[in-house]
Design an enzyme around this catalytic site. Sequence first.
Site, PDB file in Angstrom:
ATOM      1  N   GLU A  76      10.439   0.570  10.011  1.00  0.00           N
ATOM      2  CA  GLU A  76      11.394   1.653   9.744  1.00  0.00           C
ATOM      3  C   GLU A  76      10.696   2.929  10.173  1.00  0.00           C
ATOM      4  OE1 GLU A  76      14.715   1.323   9.108  1.00  0.00           O
ATOM      5  OE2 GLU A  76      14.132   0.176   7.345  1.00  0.00           O
ATOM      6  N   GLY A  85       4.005   2.905  14.018  1.00  0.00           N
ATOM      7  CA  GLY A  85       4.833   1.726  14.232  1.00  0.00           C
ATOM      8  C   GLY A  85       4.515   1.048  15.552  1.00  0.00           C
ATOM      9  N   LYS A 117       0.838  -1.206   0.000  1.00  0.00           N
ATOM     10  CA  LYS A 117       0.000   0.000   0.000  1.00  0.00           C
ATOM     11  C   LYS A 117       0.872   1.255   0.000  1.00  0.00           C
ATOM     12  CE  LYS A 117      -1.799   2.443   3.392  1.00  0.00           C
ATOM     13  NZ  LYS A 117      -1.709   3.842   2.921  1.00  0.00           N
ATOM     14  N   GLY A 175       7.288   4.377   8.272  1.00  0.00           N
ATOM     15  CA  GLY A 175       6.403   5.498   8.585  1.00  0.00           C
ATOM     16  C   GLY A 175       6.697   6.037   9.970  1.00  0.00           C
ATOM     17  N   SER A 176       5.679   6.607  10.583  1.00  0.00           N
ATOM     18  CA  SER A 176       5.912   7.292  11.854  1.00  0.00           C
ATOM     19  C   SER A 176       6.072   6.297  13.003  1.00  0.00           C
ATOM     20  CB  SER A 176       4.740   8.232  12.152  1.00  0.00           C
ATOM     21  OG  SER A 176       3.613   7.468  12.501  1.00  0.00           O
ATOM     22  N   THR A 177       6.723   6.753  14.049  1.00  0.00           N
ATOM     23  CA  THR A 177       6.906   5.922  15.233  1.00  0.00           C
ATOM     24  C   THR A 177       5.560   5.619  15.902  1.00  0.00           C
ATOM     25  OG1 THR A 177       9.169   6.634  15.615  1.00  0.00           O
ATOM     26  CG2 THR A 177       7.948   5.877  17.535  1.00  0.00           C
TER      27      THR A 177
END
Lengths: 490, 310
Positions: free
Chosen positions: A268, A251, A194, A246-248
Amino acid sequence: MATAENTLAFSGGWEYAPAPESTDHIEVASRYGLFIDGDFVRPEKGRYFDTINPATEERLSRVALAGPEDVDKAVKAARKAYSSVWSRMKPAERGKYIFRIARMLQERAREFAAIESLDGGKPIRESRDIDIPLAAAHFFYYAGWADKLEYAFPGRRPRPLGVAGQVIPWNFPLLMAAWKIAPALAAGNTVVLKPAETTPLTALKLAELIADAGLPPGVVNIVTGAGDTGSAIVEHPGVNKVAFTGSTAVGKRIQKALAGGRKSYTLELGGKAANIVFADAAIDQAVEGIVNGIFFNQGHVCCAGSRLFVQESVADEVVEKLSQRMETLIVGDPLDKNTDIGAINSKMQLDKIRDYLKVGEAEGGSLHQASGKLPRKGYWCRPAFFTGVSQSSRVVQEEIFGPVLAIQTFRTFDEALEKANNTPYGLSGGVWTDKGAKIFRMTQGLKAGVVWANTFNKFDPTSPFGGYKESGVGREGGLHGLDAYLRLGE
Amino acid sequence: MGTNANRADAAVGFPDLSRVPPVDEVGVNERVARFQSRSIKKASKVEALKCILSMIDLTTLEGQDTPGKVRQLCQKAIHLHDAMPGLPHVAAVCVYPNMVAVAKEALRGTDINIASVATAFPSGMSSLDLKLDDTRMAVEAGASEIDMVISRGAFLAGEYRYVFDEIVAVKEACGDAHLKVILETGELRTLDRVRRASELAMHAGADFIKTSTGKIQPAATMQVTLVMLQAIRDFFASTGRMVGMKPAGGISNAKLAIHYLVMLKETLGNAWMTPEWFRFGASSLANDVLMQLEKQATGVYQSADYFSKD
């Protein structure tokens, strides 16, 4: 140190005429379906959303919004392709397909570069010279491993994992797709990917390319949508491996969702990299590295050098030279070949960056921004830095993901190292010094996945990339990145 | 060249060489590549091409030079390409000392400068006395600009004080003539040495620093020129005194010269974008620039035979 009479003048005088990359060679459809089982198909619920050009705020295309039922279709297609074709194919044949994707990407590089800049706002210089060539390089690199997995992991028995569910961000849309798809395919997995909702176009063009390359249907499926679509992929029971960039915050949610299950995953996430400049550094080149570190891709880079630490005896000089250099950065039309800093990716991101500029000033930081005109329409932010901030400032602690640098000074080596590591993140770092011994001491001490010495933001498919602490789990790139898509039996 | 008050007391004392920053070659190459990726089109290209013409030091420095050849060169300096109206003339004509008088006569009534090489050009392998005599001879014959060479042997041996004192002495012998100090970067080899030699020359009173004699390869490169421009910028920041820059040798086409202008603009800003502060030492550059200007005006390239070769 600068006085009125010995300040350099960069504005006015000889100016560069516009040099826009033409767009008459590109094809963007007015509407895109979901790429499932080798074909573009309508989403079950028939819903679509706009993708816009952040430099003009105009609509480029409409793309399908995938619901859970669409994701389910995609995962099933991937499963079928995995069991019946891809995992059984001779590895050398798999490699041929991946090589073909790499070559076709090179052939169509010009079109991909222009679309990447249109959809994401990044300067054409970067999409042309960095994003697209690097994406092709990743396919080339992993294509070579496809029939050599036993040599990559001697004495082990490498087996694919199955279906990989991959969710990628908007800052390097095609490059992140390549980072995810290339190793997955080389290892024998199939993919449901995606792209980010603000930058889906180059992934959809890649789907077209993959179809043209004759890949068996279902080996790569690309579904578009926002966070809910991503969750549907991550949580789908048919997915064996999750790869997310993407963002923490997201995540952490993914890690919670996957806890206790059997899916393997790589994450990541965010970063707040320290870029450390010692007094004995090559100052002019360090200034250039600071610029590349924080203003590359409008600062929308998870490994951006967003915290600058300068040794105090050269701090004034570095800050003065940095502000001079910022006056020569051209902010504007991403398609202009002379543009250094393009458009901020979305309205939402621009608002977030503007908030941080206010926060930094409210905290007592001193804000400096480059002068120069901005286009009237579109989302823009002048390159900026804060001085007079400290470890307790939010602009030092939090990831801004924009062209905003936080500058602090240090006196001793130990102080620099301690401050550099004093963050929840640990994705990357930079060291600038003329002394090799200092480089090694610093790189051993920095808790970060990638450390650059006397350079910054350099990427290569052979080099593993990933984070410490809240910057992520696992590595992508190189052999480590291959490992993440394999089960290594005895 | 216009006069500038702050040039009178040019020497500012021996530099603190411990403060000279190191130079990283990889970083310099990357920065140069960025300058070269600038795309200069249309009106900005025409403006650049004309600017380049006005910055050229039209040069002939050969053992076989004759008074006739020097007169031809001077004629070219005044009449670059009369078929195209509105062109500037070049900044200077650059010759050996024994040709200065011929050039002076040929350029009478124009404001084109006469530059002469001196100080046992190109090797500099002579005594200080002879170098000073060489300089005085050129100035007395009418040179308004002196292009001296530094003693590379002394520099490479670490005798920085000797190099510094020599430049100070030549500057004094120049009187009112402007002094360009040639570092001969092709013999210095490393960018660190280029930076250090630039500091010595500027502190000793150079009005210009210049890359090369044109007799040694490599001559001017964008890399060494960038390092020298950065040295000029830092010297200006600390002393307030502007120093000019002259890359010489190897810049033979318009495209490369435009990249030098981009580098100049983005390193030193608008104040240096004039012949008073930037020169190209070149013999064949002018005709390529003229050809590009014709191309911009007419849309087609013309035969090289439409442009005079002198």
